[in-house]
Design an enzyme around this catalytic site. Structure first.
Site, PDB file in Angstrom:
ATOM      1  N   LYS A 107       0.824  -1.231   0.000  1.00 30.91           N
ATOM      2  CA  LYS A 107       0.000   0.000   0.000  1.00 30.91           C
ATOM      3  C   LYS A 107       0.841   1.256   0.000  1.00 30.91           C
ATOM      4  CE  LYS A 107      -0.307  -2.773   3.192  1.00 30.91           C
ATOM      5  NZ  LYS A 107      -0.648  -3.234   4.516  1.00 30.91           N
ATOM      6  N   GLU A 131      -5.180  -5.493  -5.361  1.00 35.16           N
ATOM      7  CA  GLU A 131      -6.316  -5.791  -4.470  1.00 35.16           C
ATOM      8  C   GLU A 131      -5.862  -6.025  -3.025  1.00 35.16           C
ATOM      9  OE1 GLU A 131      -9.915  -6.030  -5.421  1.00 35.16           O
ATOM     10  OE2 GLU A 131      -9.673  -5.680  -3.286  1.00 35.16           O
ATOM     11  N   VAL A 134      -5.242  -3.151   0.153  1.00 32.14           N
ATOM     12  CA  VAL A 134      -6.247  -2.591   1.068  1.00 32.14           C
ATOM     13  C   VAL A 134      -7.206  -3.691   1.524  1.00 32.14           C
ATOM     14  CG1 VAL A 134      -8.018  -0.826   1.408  1.00 32.14           C
ATOM     15  CG2 VAL A 134      -6.194  -0.423  -0.238  1.00 32.14           C
ATOM     16  N   GLY A 136      -6.820  -6.635   3.127  1.00 32.97           N
ATOM     17  CA  GLY A 136      -6.492  -8.070   3.115  1.00 32.97           C
ATOM     18  C   GLY A 136      -7.349  -8.831   2.123  1.00 32.97           C
ATOM     19  N   GLY A 189       0.840 -12.538  12.423  1.00 32.97           N
ATOM     20  CA  GLY A 189       1.195 -12.117  11.058  1.00 32.97           C
ATOM     21  C   GLY A 189       0.376 -10.935  10.553  1.00 32.97           C
ATOM     22  N   ASP A 203      -0.301   3.065   8.054  1.00 33.30           N
ATOM     23  CA  ASP A 203      -0.815   2.028   7.146  1.00 33.30           C
ATOM     24  C   ASP A 203      -2.255   2.358   6.734  1.00 33.30           C
ATOM     25  OD1 ASP A 203      -0.687  -0.963   6.143  1.00 33.30           O
ATOM     26  OD2 ASP A 203      -2.524  -0.811   7.330  1.00 33.30           O
ATOM     27  N   LYS A 207      -3.836   3.268   2.960  1.00 34.51           N
ATOM     28  CA  LYS A 207      -5.002   2.582   2.389  1.00 34.51           C
ATOM     29  C   LYS A 207      -6.117   3.577   2.061  1.00 34.51           C
ATOM     30  CE  LYS A 207      -4.002  -1.725   4.818  1.00 34.51           C
ATOM     31  NZ  LYS A 207      -4.164  -2.425   6.108  1.00 34.51           N
ATOM     32  N   GLY A 304      -3.374 -10.852   7.594  1.00 34.20           N
ATOM     33  CA  GLY A 304      -3.077 -12.269   7.803  1.00 34.20           C
ATOM     34  C   GLY A 304      -2.709 -12.928   6.487  1.00 34.20           C
TER      35      GLY A 304
HETATM   36  P1  NAP Z   1       7.287  -9.714   5.877  1.00 37.49           P
HETATM   37  O1  NAP Z   1       6.710 -10.894   6.567  1.00 37.49           O
HETATM   38  O2  NAP Z   1       8.238  -8.862   6.608  1.00 37.49           O
HETATM   39  O3  NAP Z   1       7.951 -10.201   4.507  1.00 37.49           O
HETATM   40  C1  NAP Z   1       8.704  -9.378   3.686  1.00 37.49           C
HETATM   41  C2  NAP Z   1       9.501 -10.261   2.724  1.00 37.49           C
HETATM   42  O4  NAP Z   1      10.149  -9.441   1.775  1.00 37.49           O
HETATM   43  C3  NAP Z   1      10.556 -11.102   3.420  1.00 37.49           C
HETATM   44  O5  NAP Z   1      10.579 -12.395   2.877  1.00 37.49           O
HETATM   45  C4  NAP Z   1      11.866 -10.374   3.106  1.00 37.49           C
HETATM   46  O6  NAP Z   1      12.978 -11.237   2.922  1.00 37.49           O
HETATM   47  C5  NAP Z   1      11.527  -9.770   1.746  1.00 37.49           C
HETATM   48  N1  NAP Z   1      12.265  -8.532   1.525  1.00 37.49           N
HETATM   49  C6  NAP Z   1      12.080  -7.337   2.114  1.00 37.49           C
HETATM   50  N2  NAP Z   1      12.965  -6.436   1.650  1.00 37.49           N
HETATM   51  C7  NAP Z   1      13.715  -7.087   0.749  1.00 37.49           C
HETATM   52  C8  NAP Z   1      14.800  -6.707  -0.098  1.00 37.49           C
HETATM   53  N3  NAP Z   1      15.296  -5.452  -0.074  1.00 37.49           N
HETATM   54  N4  NAP Z   1      15.334  -7.632  -0.935  1.00 37.49           N
HETATM   55  C9  NAP Z   1      14.848  -8.890  -0.954  1.00 37.49           C
HETATM   56  N5  NAP Z   1      13.807  -9.312  -0.186  1.00 37.49           N
HETATM   57  C10 NAP Z   1      13.264  -8.420   0.657  1.00 37.49           C
HETATM   58  O7  NAP Z   1       6.105  -8.742   5.403  1.00 37.49           O
HETATM   59  P2  NAP Z   1       4.598  -9.135   5.030  1.00 37.49           P
HETATM   60  O8  NAP Z   1       3.750  -9.056   6.255  1.00 37.49           O
HETATM   61  O9  NAP Z   1       4.554 -10.369   4.222  1.00 37.49           O
HETATM   62  O10 NAP Z   1       4.181  -7.874   4.154  1.00 37.49           O
HETATM   63  C11 NAP Z   1       4.660  -7.738   2.834  1.00 37.49           C
HETATM   64  C12 NAP Z   1       3.831  -6.679   2.113  1.00 37.49           C
HETATM   65  O11 NAP Z   1       2.471  -7.071   2.093  1.00 37.49           O
HETATM   66  C13 NAP Z   1       3.871  -5.301   2.777  1.00 37.49           C
HETATM   67  O12 NAP Z   1       3.778  -4.321   1.757  1.00 37.49           O
HETATM   68  C14 NAP Z   1       2.607  -5.303   3.605  1.00 37.49           C
HETATM   69  O13 NAP Z   1       2.128  -4.010   3.843  1.00 37.49           O
HETATM   70  C15 NAP Z   1       1.674  -6.051   2.675  1.00 37.49           C
HETATM   71  N6  NAP Z   1       0.534  -6.690   3.326  1.00 37.49           N
HETATM   72  C16 NAP Z   1       0.705  -7.441   4.446  1.00 37.49           C
HETATM   73  C17 NAP Z   1      -0.377  -8.050   5.012  1.00 37.49           C
HETATM   74  C18 NAP Z   1      -0.259  -8.897   6.254  1.00 37.49           C
HETATM   75  O14 NAP Z   1      -1.301  -9.292   6.802  1.00 37.49           O
HETATM   76  N7  NAP Z   1       0.937  -9.211   6.725  1.00 37.49           N
HETATM   77  C19 NAP Z   1      -1.663  -7.899   4.448  1.00 37.49           C
HETATM   78  C20 NAP Z   1      -1.814  -7.106   3.284  1.00 37.49           C
HETATM   79  C21 NAP Z   1      -0.697  -6.512   2.734  1.00 37.49           C
HETATM   80  P3  NAP Z   1      13.603 -12.055   4.170  1.00 37.49           P
HETATM   81  O15 NAP Z   1      12.501 -12.980   4.605  1.00 37.49           O
HETATM   82  O16 NAP Z   1      14.767 -12.777   3.610  1.00 37.49           O
HETATM   83  O17 NAP Z   1      13.922 -11.032   5.208  1.00 37.49           O
HETATM   84  N1  HSE Z   2      -0.581  -4.457   8.893  1.00 34.41           N
HETATM   85  C1  HSE Z   2      -1.744  -4.445   8.079  1.00 34.41           C
HETATM   86  C2  HSE Z   2      -2.972  -4.487   8.959  1.00 34.41           C
HETATM   87  C3  HSE Z   2      -1.720  -5.614   7.146  1.00 34.41           C
HETATM   88  O1  HSE Z   2      -2.838  -4.797  10.142  1.00 34.41           O
HETATM   89  O2  HSE Z   2      -4.067  -4.205   8.482  1.00 34.41           O
HETATM   90  C4  HSE Z   2      -2.859  -5.622   6.164  1.00 34.41           C
HETATM   91  O3  HSE Z   2      -2.728  -4.616   5.216  1.00 34.41           O
END
Ligand code: NAP
Ligand code: HSE
Length: 431
Positions: A107, A131, A134, A136, A189, A203, A207, A304
């Site tokens: 986002k 998609e 914003v 999940g 997560g 965040d 969004k 999640g």
């Molecule tokens: P995360 O668990 O911290 O995962 C990030 C991943 O990206 C890790 O595997 C990390 O590698 C890799 N990474 C980060 N910087 C890097 C770089 N410079 N070069 C290579 N690899 C890199 O984060 P996440 O929760 O999955 O979130 C990822 C994205 O999805 C974010 O934009 C977040 O806002 C979005 N999002 C998350 C959720 C949620 O519920 N978590 C929901 C919707 C959207 P390593 O593992 O090797 O460190």
């Molecule tokens: N950290 C974000 C949240 C992940 O808690 O809503 C989903 O975008």
């Protein structure tokens, strides 16, 4: 040109990336049927290849050099689940320039750089889908881009951050601390790689900027979204809210009034019987007001691994379908610049004010005078708690609708009074 397989390159193998990789592998035969050709995960970018992951992948799939994805002609779709602006933005821009479709859950990138990325996608004849950025697993971007197109959207109100909604729900129900609730949200997560983004409302502001841009067909950037996080809320605020018949939620609200868009993220009191007040835990909800539809409510898990994976994979299938059929793609959304985005001064709403004051005669009169001077009309005042040793009392004031600028001036005046020991908090009252 029709294709006999579609290659996917995944950037990131964390909470979201692991879910995406797992589901692409586990459901390969189902997706082959849905797309018409196999959808093949060809490479995954990480920082630390040795890390234990939630999904086991063949070692040769995992790389640390993004060029192995960007320069691979067998990769048609680049999926980004890394987070942050750098290097994500440059990698996505280059992927689009190289005529690869892009799917992102990021986002921050979409709120900050959507017009640049959209421009590159248009020039390259590909698309960028987001998609998962914003809400999940909740379908929100596609409805805003397509299903509600016939409407003039007048506004939307949302709970759009799963981590803070989870924290507020646990704090209200169990009285646990923000820190403990955050640790649990991280373990599940839900939190951002830097959880300050959740707690401080950043965040949610990203969004809201994305949704406001789509709803009003313009560009709203994060710096135009007013933002307050949940860090100032105390157990007392939750207790008083409940006593007064309210829930406290981190709301993201945008409205267009007289052509001016106003977008804001902040904690708010919501009457406990309102729909949004009952959205608890990691659930998010977005209520959109269309002139033809009336109010439409979208609700579901806002964070999640698997809910987010659902949104990412749907976008991958969408792109893959067109690539497989050889359909030249054009982004289905447009941004018209020049919308007027206003600040908070003219906002009119009600307020909850919590003050610690001297416990002596005449104090209410002094406070009422300052509020009156600033044109703030009091709806109710309740003395909540007295501390005999400190000779102080806590009072809670609920105001009638007032202007934000007046409220801020009044808070300053109240803080300057000798009888006001502390302005504990002031929170907007919505609904
Ligand atoms: P995360 O668990 O911290 O995962 C990030 C991943 O990206 C890790 O595997 C990390 O590698 C890799 N990474 C980060 N910087 C890097 C770089 N410079 N070069 C290579 N690899 C890199 O984060 P996440 O929760 O999955 O979130 C990822 C994205 O999805 C974010 O934009 C977040 O806002 C979005 N999002 C998350 C959720 C949620 O519920 N978590 C929901 C919707 C959207 P390593 O593992 O090797 O460190
Ligand atoms: N950290 C974000 C949240 C992940 O808690 O809503 C989903 O975008």
């Amino acid at each position: 040109v029709a294709r006999d397989s579609i290659g996917v390159g995944l950037l990131g193998l964390g909470v979201v990336g692991s879910g995406v990789a797992r589901i692409l592998l586990e459901r390969a035969s189902t997706y082959r049927e849905r797309v018409g050709v196999p959808l093949i995960l060809r490479r995954v970018l990480v920082r630390e290849p040795e890390k234990t992951r939630a999904v086991e992948l063949p070692a040769d799939l995992v790389v640390t050099d993004p060029r192995l994805i960007l320069e691979d002609d067998s990769i048609d779709i680049v999926v980004e689940a890394m987070g942050g602006l750098k290097p994500a933005y440059e990698l996505l821009a280059e992927a689009l320039t190289r005529r690869k479709f892009v799917v992102t859950a990021n986002k921050e990138v979409m709120a900050t750089h959507s017009s640049e990325l959209l421009g590159i996608a248009q020039r390259s004849g590909v698309d960028i889908l987001f998609e998962a950025s914003v809400g999940g697993g909740i379908p929100l971007i596609a409805p805003l881009k397509r299903d509600l197109l016939a409407n003039e959207i007048t506004g939307l109100s949302a709970i759009i951050n799963g981590t803070t909604n989870y924290i507020l729900t646990r704090m209200a129900a169990e009285g646990i601390t923000l820190e403990d609730a955050l640790s649990q949200a991280q373990a599940l997560g839900y939190a951002e790689p830097d959880p300050a983004y959740d707690i401080e409302g950043t965040d949610a502001a990203f969004k809201l900027a994305i949704m406001a841009g789509l709803a009003f067909r313009t560009e709203v950037v994060p710096s135009q979204v007013y933002r307050e996080g949940i860090g100032r809320l105390t157990p007392r605020d939750f207790r008083y809210a409940a006593e007064l018949g309210y829930s406290i939620k981190l709301l993201a609200i945008c409205r267009r009034d007289d052509g001016v868009i106003r977008a804001r993220v902040h904690p708010a009191f919501l009457p406990a019987d309102e729909l949004l007040a009952k959205v608890d835990g990691v659930y998010n909800a977005v209520q959109i007001d269309g002139d033809l539809t009336g109010k439409v409510l979208f609700q579901g898990q806002g964070a999640g691994s698997l809910p987010t994976t659902s949104a990412v994979v749907a976008d991958i299938i969408d792109c893959a379908h067109d690539i497989a059929l050889g359909i030249a793609q054009q982004p289905q959304w447009r941004i018209n610049p020049n919308a007027e985005v206003g600040g908070m001064d003219d906002l009119e709403t009600r307020y909850y004010i919590r003050l610690t004051v001297a416990d002596r005669p005449g104090v209410f009169a002094e406070i009422a005078t300052q509020l009156g001077k600033n044109m703030i009309s009091i709806a109710s005042v309740i003395q909540k708690e007295a501390d005999e040793t400190a000779q102080s009392a806590e009072i809670v004031i609920m105001t009638h609708r007032s202007r934000e600028s007046a409220l801020r001036a009044a808070i300053e005046d109240l803080s300057a009074l000798d009888c006001v020991f502390e302005v504990g908090n002031y929170i907007r009252v919505e609904g």
